[in-house]
Design a protein around this motif. Structure first.
Motif, PDB file in Angstrom:
ATOM      1  N   GLU A  52      -4.153   6.700  -7.173  1.00 31.07           N
ATOM      2  CA  GLU A  52      -3.043   5.825  -6.789  1.00 31.07           C
ATOM      3  C   GLU A  52      -2.573   6.160  -5.374  1.00 31.07           C
ATOM      4  O   GLU A  52      -2.601   7.313  -4.961  1.00 31.07           O
ATOM      5  CB  GLU A  52      -1.875   5.995  -7.765  1.00 31.07           C
ATOM      6  N   PRO A  53      -2.141   5.157  -4.601  1.00 30.68           N
ATOM      7  CA  PRO A  53      -1.641   5.447  -3.255  1.00 30.68           C
ATOM      8  C   PRO A  53      -0.312   6.191  -3.317  1.00 30.68           C
ATOM      9  O   PRO A  53       0.514   5.953  -4.205  1.00 30.68           O
ATOM     10  CB  PRO A  53      -1.469   4.065  -2.624  1.00 30.68           C
ATOM     11  N   LEU A 101       1.715   3.879   1.097  1.00 30.83           N
ATOM     12  CA  LEU A 101       2.323   2.559   0.917  1.00 30.83           C
ATOM     13  C   LEU A 101       3.218   2.200   2.098  1.00 30.83           C
ATOM     14  O   LEU A 101       3.247   1.047   2.538  1.00 30.83           O
ATOM     15  CB  LEU A 101       3.116   2.512  -0.385  1.00 30.83           C
ATOM     16  N   ALA A 102       3.935   3.193   2.638  1.00 32.34           N
ATOM     17  CA  ALA A 102       4.771   2.954   3.817  1.00 32.34           C
ATOM     18  C   ALA A 102       3.921   2.605   5.023  1.00 32.34           C
ATOM     19  O   ALA A 102       4.287   1.737   5.826  1.00 32.34           O
ATOM     20  CB  ALA A 102       5.639   4.175   4.105  1.00 32.34           C
ATOM     21  N   GLU A 104       1.853  -1.744   8.711  1.00 35.07           N
ATOM     22  CA  GLU A 104       0.720  -2.503   9.247  1.00 35.07           C
ATOM     23  C   GLU A 104       0.677  -3.948   8.756  1.00 35.07           C
ATOM     24  O   GLU A 104      -0.182  -4.723   9.186  1.00 35.07           O
ATOM     25  CB  GLU A 104      -0.585  -1.806   8.872  1.00 35.07           C
ATOM     26  N   MET A 105       1.569  -4.345   7.871  1.00 34.59           N
ATOM     27  CA  MET A 105       1.537  -5.681   7.282  1.00 34.59           C
ATOM     28  C   MET A 105       1.601  -6.807   8.316  1.00 34.59           C
ATOM     29  O   MET A 105       0.871  -7.798   8.171  1.00 34.59           O
ATOM     30  CB  MET A 105       2.637  -5.835   6.233  1.00 34.59           C
ATOM     31  N   PRO A 106       2.414  -6.724   9.384  1.00 34.09           N
ATOM     32  CA  PRO A 106       2.381  -7.809  10.381  1.00 34.09           C
ATOM     33  C   PRO A 106       1.006  -7.986  11.025  1.00 34.09           C
ATOM     34  O   PRO A 106       0.572  -9.116  11.292  1.00 34.09           O
ATOM     35  CB  PRO A 106       3.423  -7.373  11.412  1.00 34.09           C
ATOM     36  N   VAL A 107       0.293  -6.891  11.241  1.00 34.05           N
ATOM     37  CA  VAL A 107      -1.057  -6.983  11.815  1.00 34.05           C
ATOM     38  C   VAL A 107      -2.001  -7.631  10.807  1.00 34.05           C
ATOM     39  O   VAL A 107      -2.807  -8.493  11.164  1.00 34.05           O
ATOM     40  CB  VAL A 107      -1.573  -5.582  12.226  1.00 34.05           C
ATOM     41  N   ILE A 108      -1.891  -7.241   9.559  1.00 32.18           N
ATOM     42  CA  ILE A 108      -2.747  -7.807   8.515  1.00 32.18           C
ATOM     43  C   ILE A 108      -2.513  -9.310   8.385  1.00 32.18           C
ATOM     44  O   ILE A 108      -3.464 -10.101   8.334  1.00 32.18           O
ATOM     45  CB  ILE A 108      -2.501  -7.082   7.175  1.00 32.18           C
ATOM     46  N   GLU A 109      -1.246  -9.713   8.366  1.00 31.41           N
ATOM     47  CA  GLU A 109      -0.932 -11.142   8.247  1.00 31.41           C
ATOM     48  C   GLU A 109      -1.403 -11.924   9.470  1.00 31.41           C
ATOM     49  O   GLU A 109      -1.896 -13.051   9.337  1.00 31.41           O
ATOM     50  CB  GLU A 109       0.566 -11.323   8.034  1.00 31.41           C
ATOM     51  N   ALA A 110      -1.278 -11.344  10.666  1.00 26.93           N
ATOM     52  CA  ALA A 110      -1.743 -12.020  11.883  1.00 26.93           C
ATOM     53  C   ALA A 110      -3.264 -12.154  11.869  1.00 26.93           C
ATOM     54  O   ALA A 110      -3.804 -13.184  12.287  1.00 26.93           O
ATOM     55  CB  ALA A 110      -1.271 -11.262  13.118  1.00 26.93           C
ATOM     56  N   GLY A 158      -0.970  15.560   5.290  1.00 24.11           N
ATOM     57  CA  GLY A 158      -1.960  15.110   4.331  1.00 24.11           C
ATOM     58  C   GLY A 158      -2.312  13.646   4.404  1.00 24.11           C
ATOM     59  O   GLY A 158      -3.139  13.173   3.655  1.00 24.11           O
ATOM     60  N   VAL A 159      -1.735  12.892   5.336  1.00 26.08           N
ATOM     61  CA  VAL A 159      -2.045  11.470   5.467  1.00 26.08           C
ATOM     62  C   VAL A 159      -2.636  11.250   6.848  1.00 26.08           C
ATOM     63  O   VAL A 159      -2.087  11.681   7.841  1.00 26.08           O
ATOM     64  CB  VAL A 159      -0.784  10.592   5.292  1.00 26.08           C
TER      65      VAL A 159
END
Length: 88
Positions: free
Chosen positions: A19-20, A25-26, A31-37, A85-86
């Motif tokens: 699981e993430p 998740l943060a 990065e969600m705006p980049v993914i949507e673009a 760790g990330v």
């Protein structure tokens, strides 16, 4: 005929350790705006795959490309929190 069998337990996508984390998740949320673009750009490009692009199609692709680049620039200029760790 010799059967090939594994000697390990089956690896599944449902393992508890798979699981993430909250930090991952943060990072996805940042990065969600980049993914949507990028999705918008792909949609604009997919529309023109089976036909000759019109001027409107060309404008839509240019606009989507500019938005994708702007989203990447905004993400690159953000200061990401250091989480042990990330990442690399």
């Amino acid at each position: 005929m010799n059967h090939i069998v594994t000697v390990q337990e089956a690896v599944t996508a449902f393992a508890d350790w798979n699981e993430p984390t909250n930090a991952e998740l943060a990072a996805i949320e940042r990065e969600m705006p980049v993914i949507e673009a990028d999705i918008e750009l792909l949609d604009a490009q997919i529309i023109t795959l089976d036909r000759t692009p019109t001027e409107l199609d060309r404008r839509r692709i240019r606009r989507a490309r500019r938005l994708a680049l702007a989203a990447r620039l905004a993400l690159a200029n953000q200061v990401a929190p250091l989480v042990p760790g990330v990442g690399a």
